[in-house]
Design a protein around this motif. Sequence first.
Motif, PDB file in Angstrom:
ATOM      1  N   PRO A  43     -33.182 121.112  -5.961  1.00  0.00           N
ATOM      2  CA  PRO A  43     -34.203 120.382  -6.732  1.00  0.00           C
ATOM      3  C   PRO A  43     -33.728 120.088  -8.149  1.00  0.00           C
ATOM      4  N   GLY A  44     -33.937 118.845  -8.567  1.00  0.00           N
ATOM      5  CA  GLY A  44     -33.587 118.454  -9.925  1.00  0.00           C
ATOM      6  C   GLY A  44     -32.149 118.047 -10.118  1.00  0.00           C
ATOM      7  N   ALA A  45     -31.348 118.133  -9.058  1.00  0.00           N
ATOM      8  CA  ALA A  45     -29.935 117.773  -9.167  1.00  0.00           C
ATOM      9  C   ALA A  45     -29.603 116.624  -8.229  1.00  0.00           C
ATOM     10  N   GLU A  46     -28.480 115.983  -8.477  1.00  0.00           N
ATOM     11  CA  GLU A  46     -28.036 114.913  -7.587  1.00  0.00           C
ATOM     12  C   GLU A  46     -27.519 115.501  -6.281  1.00  0.00           C
ATOM     13  N   ARG A  47     -27.570 114.671  -5.250  1.00  0.00           N
ATOM     14  CA  ARG A  47     -27.045 115.099  -3.963  1.00  0.00           C
ATOM     15  C   ARG A  47     -25.523 115.248  -4.082  1.00  0.00           C
ATOM     16  N   GLU A  48     -25.029 116.358  -3.595  1.00  0.00           N
ATOM     17  CA  GLU A  48     -23.612 116.703  -3.720  1.00  0.00           C
ATOM     18  C   GLU A  48     -22.896 116.513  -2.391  1.00  0.00           C
ATOM     19  N   TRP A  49     -21.834 115.756  -2.393  1.00  0.00           N
ATOM     20  CA  TRP A  49     -21.000 115.626  -1.194  1.00  0.00           C
ATOM     21  C   TRP A  49     -20.209 116.915  -1.022  1.00  0.00           C
ATOM     22  N   ILE A  50     -20.126 117.426   0.209  1.00  0.00           N
ATOM     23  CA  ILE A  50     -19.371 118.660   0.401  1.00  0.00           C
ATOM     24  C   ILE A  50     -18.283 118.558   1.466  1.00  0.00           C
ATOM     25  N   SER A  51     -18.434 117.641   2.424  1.00  0.00           N
ATOM     26  CA  SER A  51     -17.402 117.578   3.451  1.00  0.00           C
ATOM     27  C   SER A  51     -17.504 116.283   4.236  1.00  0.00           C
ATOM     28  N   CYS A  52     -16.363 115.882   4.825  1.00  0.00           N
ATOM     29  CA  CYS A  52     -16.343 114.692   5.671  1.00  0.00           C
ATOM     30  C   CYS A  52     -15.258 114.840   6.731  1.00  0.00           C
ATOM     31  N   ILE A  53     -15.527 114.280   7.902  1.00  0.00           N
ATOM     32  CA  ILE A  53     -14.514 114.229   8.948  1.00  0.00           C
ATOM     33  C   ILE A  53     -14.335 112.776   9.341  1.00  0.00           C
ATOM     34  N   SER A  54     -13.113 112.313   9.338  1.00  0.00           N
ATOM     35  CA  SER A  54     -12.855 110.899   9.601  1.00  0.00           C
ATOM     36  C   SER A  54     -13.063 110.572  11.075  1.00  0.00           C
ATOM     37  N   TRP A  55     -13.240 109.296  11.375  1.00  0.00           N
ATOM     38  CA  TRP A  55     -13.555 108.896  12.737  1.00  0.00           C
ATOM     39  C   TRP A  55     -12.312 108.711  13.588  1.00  0.00           C
ATOM     40  N   ASN A  56     -11.160 108.418  12.962  1.00  0.00           N
ATOM     41  CA  ASN A  56     -10.006 108.019  13.750  1.00  0.00           C
ATOM     42  C   ASN A  56      -8.970 109.122  13.924  1.00  0.00           C
ATOM     43  N   ASP A  57      -8.691 109.885  12.873  1.00  0.00           N
ATOM     44  CA  ASP A  57      -7.641 110.893  12.994  1.00  0.00           C
ATOM     45  C   ASP A  57      -8.154 112.319  12.806  1.00  0.00           C
ATOM     46  N   GLY A  58      -9.470 112.436  12.628  1.00  0.00           N
ATOM     47  CA  GLY A  58     -10.047 113.778  12.545  1.00  0.00           C
ATOM     48  C   GLY A  58      -9.730 114.529  11.265  1.00  0.00           C
ATOM     49  N   ILE A  59      -9.196 113.837  10.272  1.00  0.00           N
ATOM     50  CA  ILE A  59      -8.888 114.508   9.003  1.00  0.00           C
ATOM     51  C   ILE A  59     -10.186 114.973   8.351  1.00  0.00           C
ATOM     52  N   LYS A  60     -10.138 116.189   7.823  1.00  0.00           N
ATOM     53  CA  LYS A  60     -11.309 116.789   7.201  1.00  0.00           C
ATOM     54  C   LYS A  60     -11.085 116.952   5.701  1.00  0.00           C
ATOM     55  N   TYR A  62     -12.922 118.423   1.967  1.00  0.00           N
ATOM     56  CA  TYR A  62     -13.929 119.352   1.460  1.00  0.00           C
ATOM     57  C   TYR A  62     -14.005 119.297  -0.056  1.00  0.00           C
ATOM     58  N   ALA A  63     -15.208 119.546  -0.570  1.00  0.00           N
ATOM     59  CA  ALA A  63     -15.363 119.754  -2.002  1.00  0.00           C
ATOM     60  C   ALA A  63     -14.734 121.090  -2.378  1.00  0.00           C
ATOM     61  N   ASP A  64     -14.272 121.179  -3.620  1.00  0.00           N
ATOM     62  CA  ASP A  64     -13.655 122.423  -4.073  1.00  0.00           C
ATOM     63  C   ASP A  64     -14.599 123.617  -3.926  1.00  0.00           C
ATOM     64  N   SER A  65     -15.886 123.367  -4.088  1.00  0.00           N
ATOM     65  CA  SER A  65     -16.869 124.454  -4.071  1.00  0.00           C
ATOM     66  C   SER A  65     -16.993 125.122  -2.710  1.00  0.00           C
ATOM     67  N   PHE A  70     -16.138 126.720   4.309  1.00  0.00           N
ATOM     68  CA  PHE A  70     -16.876 125.853   5.228  1.00  0.00           C
ATOM     69  C   PHE A  70     -15.897 125.090   6.107  1.00  0.00           C
ATOM     70  N   THR A  71     -16.317 124.833   7.353  1.00  0.00           N
ATOM     71  CA  THR A  71     -15.503 124.047   8.272  1.00  0.00           C
ATOM     72  C   THR A  71     -16.377 123.012   8.961  1.00  0.00           C
ATOM     73  N   PRO A 106     -13.852 104.434   6.355  1.00  0.00           N
ATOM     74  CA  PRO A 106     -13.234 105.724   6.050  1.00  0.00           C
ATOM     75  C   PRO A 106     -14.252 106.673   5.441  1.00  0.00           C
ATOM     76  N   CYS A 107     -13.856 107.931   5.339  1.00  0.00           N
ATOM     77  CA  CYS A 107     -14.715 108.897   4.658  1.00  0.00           C
ATOM     78  C   CYS A 107     -15.029 108.409   3.253  1.00  0.00           C
ATOM     79  N   SER A 108     -16.269 108.522   2.877  1.00  0.00           N
ATOM     80  CA  SER A 108     -16.693 108.074   1.556  1.00  0.00           C
ATOM     81  C   SER A 108     -17.802 108.979   1.064  1.00  0.00           C
ATOM     82  N   ARG A 109     -17.867 109.142  -0.235  1.00  0.00           N
ATOM     83  CA  ARG A 109     -18.924 109.980  -0.809  1.00  0.00           C
ATOM     84  C   ARG A 109     -20.192 109.174  -1.070  1.00  0.00           C
ATOM     85  N   SER A 110     -20.164 107.880  -0.813  1.00  0.00           N
ATOM     86  CA  SER A 110     -21.337 107.079  -1.160  1.00  0.00           C
ATOM     87  C   SER A 110     -21.747 106.092  -0.086  1.00  0.00           C
TER      88      SER A 110
END
Length: 125
Positions: A43-60, A62-65, A70-71, A106-110
């Motif tokens: 609450p009160g903060a922006e939405r934080e991106w934490i992880s993504c998995i690509s559609w073509n090569d499965g590359i993952k 992660y956010a530093d945090s 997390f997997t 591709p993976c994107s944060r937005s």
Amino acid sequence: QVQMVESGGGFVQAGESLTLSCTASESELSFTWRAMAWFRQVPGAEREWISCISWNDGIKNYADSVRGRFTVSRDMEKNTLFLQMNTLKPNDTAMYYCAVQPKYAPCSRSNVEYWGRGTQVTVSS
């Protein structure tokens, strides 16, 4: 309108684990050609991106945090996205959202086409 449905949130002690799942409310939405991501928000903060998995090569990615704790994974046959969260900390407490990106993008944060409703994760110290 297609919506994503998350599950698996809950209340845990610091150091414990949880696994979140995400599926589509409509069976017509296939994850096959789409990158998938997890975000979180307190609450009160922006939405934080934490992880993504690509559609073509499965590359993952992660956010530093969360890297190393997390997997992200996906089950194509079940059309389900997962987030395994280990060694949870109180500052991991947030509403967690899954996100589907546009086809072939591709993976994107937005660049999100579909959002989930969220599942609450609360970690006590």
